[in-house]
Design an enzyme around this catalytic site. Structure first.
Site, mmCIF file in Angstrom:
data_model
loop_
_atom_site.group_PDB
_atom_site.id
_atom_site.type_symbol
_atom_site.label_atom_id
_atom_site.label_comp_id
_atom_site.label_asym_id
_atom_site.label_seq_id
_atom_site.Cartn_x
_atom_site.Cartn_y
_atom_site.Cartn_z
ATOM 1 N N ARG A 102 -6.428 -2.743 8.680
ATOM 2 C CA ARG A 102 -6.924 -4.112 8.565
ATOM 3 C C ARG A 102 -6.647 -4.915 9.821
ATOM 4 N NH1 ARG A 102 -5.728 -5.674 2.671
ATOM 5 N NH2 ARG A 102 -3.626 -5.223 3.349
ATOM 6 N N VAL A 126 17.866 8.620 -2.297
ATOM 7 C CA VAL A 126 18.595 8.777 -3.567
ATOM 8 C C VAL A 126 19.703 9.829 -3.408
ATOM 9 C CG1 VAL A 126 18.392 9.604 -5.961
ATOM 10 C CG2 VAL A 126 16.699 7.996 -5.046
ATOM 11 N N THR A 160 3.851 2.772 5.656
ATOM 12 C CA THR A 160 2.463 2.295 5.673
ATOM 13 C C THR A 160 1.635 3.249 6.521
ATOM 14 O OG1 THR A 160 0.951 0.617 6.566
ATOM 15 C CG2 THR A 160 3.140 0.647 7.520
ATOM 16 N N ASP A 175 -0.777 2.412 8.243
ATOM 17 C CA ASP A 175 -1.346 1.677 9.383
ATOM 18 C C ASP A 175 -0.575 1.831 10.696
ATOM 19 O OD1 ASP A 175 -3.243 0.823 7.636
ATOM 20 O OD2 ASP A 175 -2.574 -1.258 7.543
ATOM 21 N N GLY A 234 0.846 -1.206 0.000
ATOM 22 C CA GLY A 234 0.000 0.000 0.000
ATOM 23 C C GLY A 234 0.874 1.244 0.000
ATOM 24 N N ASP A 249 1.593 -0.068 11.911
ATOM 25 C CA ASP A 249 1.565 -1.346 12.636
ATOM 26 C C ASP A 249 2.893 -2.104 12.576
ATOM 27 O OD1 ASP A 249 1.374 -1.849 9.939
ATOM 28 O OD2 ASP A 249 -0.165 -3.380 10.107
ATOM 29 N N ASP A 264 4.581 -4.632 6.460
ATOM 30 C CA ASP A 264 5.042 -5.970 6.871
ATOM 31 C C ASP A 264 4.992 -6.996 5.737
ATOM 32 O OD1 ASP A 264 2.195 -6.089 7.107
ATOM 33 O OD2 ASP A 264 2.417 -7.904 8.307
ATOM 34 N N ARG A 269 1.061 -4.958 -5.042
ATOM 35 C CA ARG A 269 1.115 -6.126 -4.154
ATOM 36 C C ARG A 269 1.363 -7.295 -5.102
ATOM 37 N NH1 ARG A 269 -0.793 -4.107 0.734
ATOM 38 N NH2 ARG A 269 -2.470 -2.582 0.591
#
Ligand code: F6P
Length: 321
Positions: free
Chosen positions: A171, A23, A125, A127, A10, A129, A102, A71
């Site tokens: 999620r 870079v 991400t 999230d 994502g 997480d 992850d 993905r």
């Protein structure tokens, strides 16, 4: 040194800032830098372009990722991994910088088993997480986007004296729900980490009404054990007959110009990834913990569960008076 960089999984606002920083830091060391398109897909199909300092001009302010992302199921197969290894060998790549979450780090660990170049991960991400960094790149922007949207919904909720369920991303983690909920004065949050009894949630919302509250907002993380916001809404209606409206914020949380916080985190971590490679390290994710730049083995980023802040969790109910 020949280093390649990719974004995977994502996308998250701030990925471009991280690419730019990595870079330019690598170019400062006179390394050759290659950008891989579409994450692991591009690694399998040999979509690499050489990058210079000018290839990353004027991107720090943009969401998305100039390298594109995907993905990639093929990368989970032996053949996919072997093909990726062949691409790395064909281009003489000695080190790989992977910006993702992850799922991307699982792929990195699998690749490390068959390829002996250096691999460093950057936490990208929305999230938040990943264990081993207080914040991930993109999280701050996503929370601010969610708060802005929830504030707008509160206006109409208050005007119509309504109850809203608002679904945010996450999620498997409730970080966005917790911080967006707390920042927007939500009455309740529901997160994957905690089992919320729907009967109790409803009771608390009704008690709020009795105390004079004229609107209520329940922020639900998408990965909630009771289902998505529509399912929870239906369950509440069946349980107690409450009328409600549902808003799913969805992918707007992934886009937009990154906040200054995300740009700074991405800029620090992009440069630090290059420092870490220069030190000869491999198989680690760079992160920031309590203001210190750190590294942690890639496996640990998902094997250790990052906890929600219990103090913030408690404040949701303490402040709902
Ligand atoms: O991993 C980040 C994330 O935004 C999650 O919060 C969400 O569940 C998922 O990606 C959505 O993925 P996709 O864009 O592939 O539907």
């Amino acid at each position: 040194m020949r280093v390649a960089i990719l974004t995977s999984g994502g996308d998250a606002p701030g990925m471009n800032a991280a690419i730019r920083s990595a870079v330019r830091s690598a170019k400062n060391l006179n390394w050759s830098v290659f950008g891989i398109k579409r994450g692991y897909r591009g690694l399998i199909y040999g979509e690499l372009d050489e990058m210079g300092s000018r290839s990353v001009s004027n991107i720090i302010q943009h969401g998305g990722t100039i390298l594109r992302t995907s993905r990639c199921k093929e990368f989970e197969t032996d053949e996919g991994l072997q093909q990726a290894k062949r691409t790395l060998e064909a281009y003489g790549i000695q080190a790989l910088i992977i910006i993702g979450g992850d799922g991307s780090f699982h792929g990195a660990v699998a690749l490390a088993k068959i390829w002996d170049g250096q691999i460093v991960g950057l936490p990208g991400t929305i999230d938040n997480d990943l264990f081993g960094t207080d914040y991930t790149i993109g999280y701050d922007t996503a929370v601010n986007t969610a708060v802005e949207a929830i504030d707008k919904i509160r206006d109409t909720a208050e005007a119509q004296e309504r109850f809203f369920l608002i679904e945010v991303m996450g999620r498997e983690a409730g970080f966005i729900a917790l911080e967006a909920g707390l920042s927007s004065g939500a009455e309740e949050i529901m997160v994957p980490e905690i089992h919320s009894e729907l009967g109790e949630v409803h009771k608390r919302l009704m008690q709020g009404k009795q105390r004079g509250k004229t609107s209520s907002i329940l922020v639900v993380a998408e990965g909630n054990h009771e289902g998505n916001a529509y399912e929870i809404g239906n369950k509440l209606k069946n349980l107690c007959g409450s009328d409600y409206r549902v808003v799913v914020l969805g992918h707007i949380q992934r886009g937009g110009s990154p906040t200054a916080r995300d740009r700074i985190l991405a800029t620090k971590l992009g440069a630090y990834a290059v420092d870490v490679l220069a030190e000869g390290k491999t198989g680690v994710m760079v992160g920031e913990v309590k203001g210190e730049l750190t590294t942690i083995p890639l496996e640990q980023t998902w094997q250790t569960k990052k906890p929600l802040d219990p103090y913030l969790l408690r404040l949701i109910s303490v402040l709902d008076t």
